[in-house]
Structures are given as C-alpha cells and as structure tokens.
Design a protein around this motif. Structure first.
Motif: not given
Ligand code: BG6
Length: 478
Positions: A22, A134, A179-180, A375, A423, A430-432, A438, A440
């Motif tokens: 990321q 991850h 991870n998760e 996170e 996080w 963003a991962a999703s 988005k 942080y």
């Molecule tokens: C967690 C993951 O799901 O949430 C991260 O471990 C991810 O990789 C984080 O970035 C926040 O989610 P997003 O989709 O807002 O990046």
C-alpha cells in the motif's frame, strides 16, 4: 477514575502501521515478482476493485507506484521519528524475497531493502513490527497452485518465514503471520478471498468450503511458523492479526443474542485456533452438517497445538450488528444490520469507540494473552490548504475517542496492551478501494486517485497532536 494525568505503561509501543503493497511502489524493482495487489485495479467508494488476469495495459493499478516509499523511506522514517514513534508496523512483501513464491533461494536485493529499512528505523530507536503476509501473495502461487487451496503453499510460506526470521531476528522482535486472516469470513466477496488466500473460485465451487480449507492451511502454516520462529530465536514474539469487529445483537431478544454469539464464533474461530491450538466443537459440527470436504490431518492438529501465538494483534475500525434470521448460521454478506446507536464514516464504517474497550475486554477474557492494537483510524477526505496545511480535527476527534476507551481498558479493566499503531500513519493506497482520497495519515501525501500529484509530504494538524500524545504518554487524554 479520572483519566487525566494518568499515563500508559512506560514501555508502551506508540507508533503507526502500514503494509508494503500500500505504500512501497517499486512493484517491479529489485527483482520483485508480481503479487495479488499488483493485479488489483482502482475502485471507488462503493465500487469494488477489479482483479485482472495479469497486468492489463488499459487498467490503472494504484499499488504499482503507491506513495513511492521504496525510494523515499529515509524521508518518511525521519518524519515518524519526529512524531516520536516507538515502533513502526509494516509488512515484508513476499514477492521481494521470493518473486514467484516457490523458489528455493531468496532474492538478495529484496532482503537488502528490508535490512536498510529496518536499520533506518532502528537509527531513531523505532522498533520495526512485521507482518509476514499482508494481502500480497505471489501471483505465481495463485496461478500455478490456486493460492491457499493447495497444501504445498504451506511449505513455500515456511521458506519465506524461515528466511525472514533468520535474517531479521536481531532487528525485529514482534511478528504477525497473516494480516486479518478472519476477513475472509465474507467469502462471497471476491476481494476478500483473493486478498487473504489467493482464491479465484471456479464456477459451481462451494466457496464456504474453499475458504475453510484455505484458512486451515494458513492456520497450520501460522502455527508451524510460530514454532520455527521460537526455535530460531526464543525471544521472538509471534502473534496473530485479527480484524476485530464486535458483532452486537440488535436487541435483547434472546434469539438476537444467540445469533450474535454465533456470528462472533464464526468471525473469531480463527483466533480461537491461533490462541487455543484446537478447533471449536461447533465448527467441526458445522463441517459435518454441510459435508464439507476438509483435509485436516493428525499432524496438522499436532502443529496447531504446538504453535499457539504469543499475543493477539488486531485491527479495530468499527462494530457490526445482527438480528435473528431464523437459522443459526451467520452469513456476513447478508446478515449485517444498521446499528441505530452509532454513526458511520463516509465509507459506511460504523464508528464505535466504546466497541474498542469491549473488544479489548473480550479478547482478554477469551485468550488471556497480551494484546496489540495494530490498526485503528479514520479514512476521510482531507483538504490541503493553499498554505499547505491539513486541518483534520475529525481525525483527532476519532483517535482521541478511541485512545480514551483504550486507556480505560488498560487502567481500569487491567487489560495487558502492548501498544497502539494507528493505520496508515502516512497517507497510502486504501486496500478496499485503491483510493488515495481515503486518507488515514498524520502525514499528507500529495497524490490523487489517478496517480497525479507531486508526492510531496506535509504534516497535518494530527501530526502535532499525535506527537504530543506520545510525548506525554497519553496522560492528557481524558
Ligand atoms: C485493514 C487492512 O483491512 O484495513 C489494511 O489491514 C487496510 O490493509 C485498512 O488498508 C483500512 O482499509 P481501507 O480499505 O480503508 O484501506
């Protein structure tokens, strides 16, 4: 008890968290191979990312350059040091070390990159905290072996884990395996089983069965890694990484409460196996009831018993709610309901600071292990002003509210908490959704969703706020 003036334990690990894919970029540099993240396109708020079969020149893949941490890490680590970080959580991209995943010899250039990164952290007394896997499985393992549906992947993962433990044992004490790992409870969503397990279901396949089988192999790999890590160096602390989203009953109707309990059992059997070393009975009955075809050997069960984790690392962003559906089987894709008592973020994540205290107590009661919040944070749209400032009071408010609950859990409830790494301490992909918008971070990165922007870094208001939280060891949070 008044919280003001009270500090967290002296050695509390304040820091920040990221994942290699990321933020690093350099997706094809230093001999790196392609990973799952490298074939995942840009999505949007409510628009899922696409997973392509290899790299399609007509698509945009935000992780390819990300925020270019691969080249800029000295500048970024310096900023973390300025904030006073005691630790920095990142992951090791499996494909930098084993580009295809099934080689026998590691890629030295990849190993050297993490040597340099960890040394840069240690120069400022920042302790690296490392996740092995991850969401960045080698693409070759996905294409040739079907990802974690194949038992042979345990051996490939173990080669990776062994090389990392041996190489970095004097630089990294805290590790996490997957991870998760429990995010694939949502197995009907392509992204969740692809990111976690590299699974692309074939038409007609039973996705739930597939997910349980893949997760079983991952848990065996995790247990073997814990055992091996301790043999290599008994000082290593190797933990799980669980996405904690407490699931509340919508009402006190007994059927709602019972259903919420089953939902929690379904979402957290992963940490049950990690921490207890055996499968919960209800789940074994569930496998039987559905005639799931599960490859679980006596040796696997022994491995699980012998490789229980040293601590529970977890992410916390939101809570869920459910109500009785008439059958005691939780389906995460369909069974979540809105909780009228909490507000959602712009991305629909139900913000619930009290749920963090609840989660800390729940983990504490269930596993009696040290806990690590690896996170937490608010994804929000930030505005860079003309004089290059970001006034992110909403982020400060979110984090303050969560640290307050964390403080109560530690000081009033006696929870054994090792540290807190919000996080995306620097803005990243963003991962999703694959978005940059988005955000942080405490550090703003000038980059847009389409990859345009100077990549310059700027300190947000939250940067100075968090710097003070660390300096005062949380004593001003009341
Ligand atoms: C967690 C993951 O799901 O949430 C991260 O471990 C991810 O990789 C984080 O970035 C926040 O989610 P997003 O989709 O807002 O990046």
């Amino acid at each position: 008890m008044t919280l003001r003036g009270k500090e967290f334990p002296e050695d509390f690990l304040w820091g920040g968290a990221v994942a290699a894919h990321q933020l690093e970029g350099g997706y094809d540099e230093g001999g790196k191979g392609l990973s799952a993240a490298d074939v995942t396109t840009l999505g949007g708020n409510g628009v899922p990312r696409k997973i392509t079969d290899g790299i399609d020149p007509n698509e945009y893949y935000p992780n390819h350059r990300a925020i270019d941490f691969y080249h800029r890490y000295p500048e970024d680590v310096k900023l973390f040091a300025e904030m006073g970080f005691k630790c920095f959580r990142t992951s090791i991209a499996w494909t930098r070390i084993f580009p295809n995943g099934d080689e026998t010899e590691p890629n030295e250039a990849g190993l050297e990159f993490y040597d340099k990164l960890f040394d840069e952290c240690l120069k400022y007394n920042i302790e690296p905290i490392v996740t092995l896997s991850h969401f960045e499985m080698p693409l070759h393992l996905i294409k040739e072996y079907g990802g974690w549906r194949d038992r042979r992947v345990i051996g490939f993962f173990m080669n990776f884990a062994q090389v990392c433990f041996e190489r970095y044992q004097d630089k990294v004490k805290y590790w996490m395996t997957f991870n998760e790992i429990n995010n694939q409870t949502n197995f009907e969503t392509d992204g969740s089983i692809f990111n976690n397990s590299g699974i692309v279901p074939k038409p007609g396949e039973n996705r739930e069965n597939l997910m349980y089988q893949a997760a079983h192999y991952e848990l065996v790999a995790s247990a073997q890694a814990v055992k091996l890590g301790h043999e290599i160096n008994p000082k290593l602390m190797i933990g799980s990484m669980i996405a904690m989203t407490p699931i509340y009953p919508l009402t006190s109707k007994p059927e709602d409460v019972l259903f919420a309990q089953r939902a929690m059992q379904t979402r957290f059997w992963f940490s049950d196996v990690h921490a207890n070393g055996f499968y919960p009975k209800w789940l074994l009955n569930h496998f039987k009831k559905h005639n799931f075809d599960m490859d679980i050997t006596a040796q696997d069960l022994k491995d699980l018993r012998e490789g229980t984790v040293d601590y529970i690392g977890f992410s916390y962003y939101m809570s869920f709610a459910v109500k009785d559906t008439g059958k005691l089987e939780y389906n995460e894709e369909h069974d979540l309901v809105e909780n009228p008592y909490v507000k959602a973020s712009d991305w629909g994540w139900q913000v619930d600071p009290v749920g963090l205290r609840y989660s800390l107590n729940w983990f504490n009661d269930r596993y009696h292990l040290p806990l690590f919040i690896v996170e937490n944070g608010l994804g929000a749209v930030d505005k860079l002003t003309d004089d290059k400032k970001v006034h992110d009071d909403y982020r400060i408010e979110y984090l303050t509210n969560h640290i307050r609950e964390m403080k109560k859990a530690v000081l009033e409830d006696g929870v054994d908490l090792i540290g807190y790494t919000p996080w995306g301490c620097i803005d990243l992909i963003a991962a999703s959704t694959g978005q940059m918008s988005k955000r942080y971070g405490f550090i703003y990165v000038d980059e847009n969703d389409d990859g345009s922007g100077s990549l310059d870094r700027y300190r947000k208001d939250s940067f100075y706020w968090f710097q003070n939280v660390i300096k005062t060891n949380g004593s001003e949070i009341e």
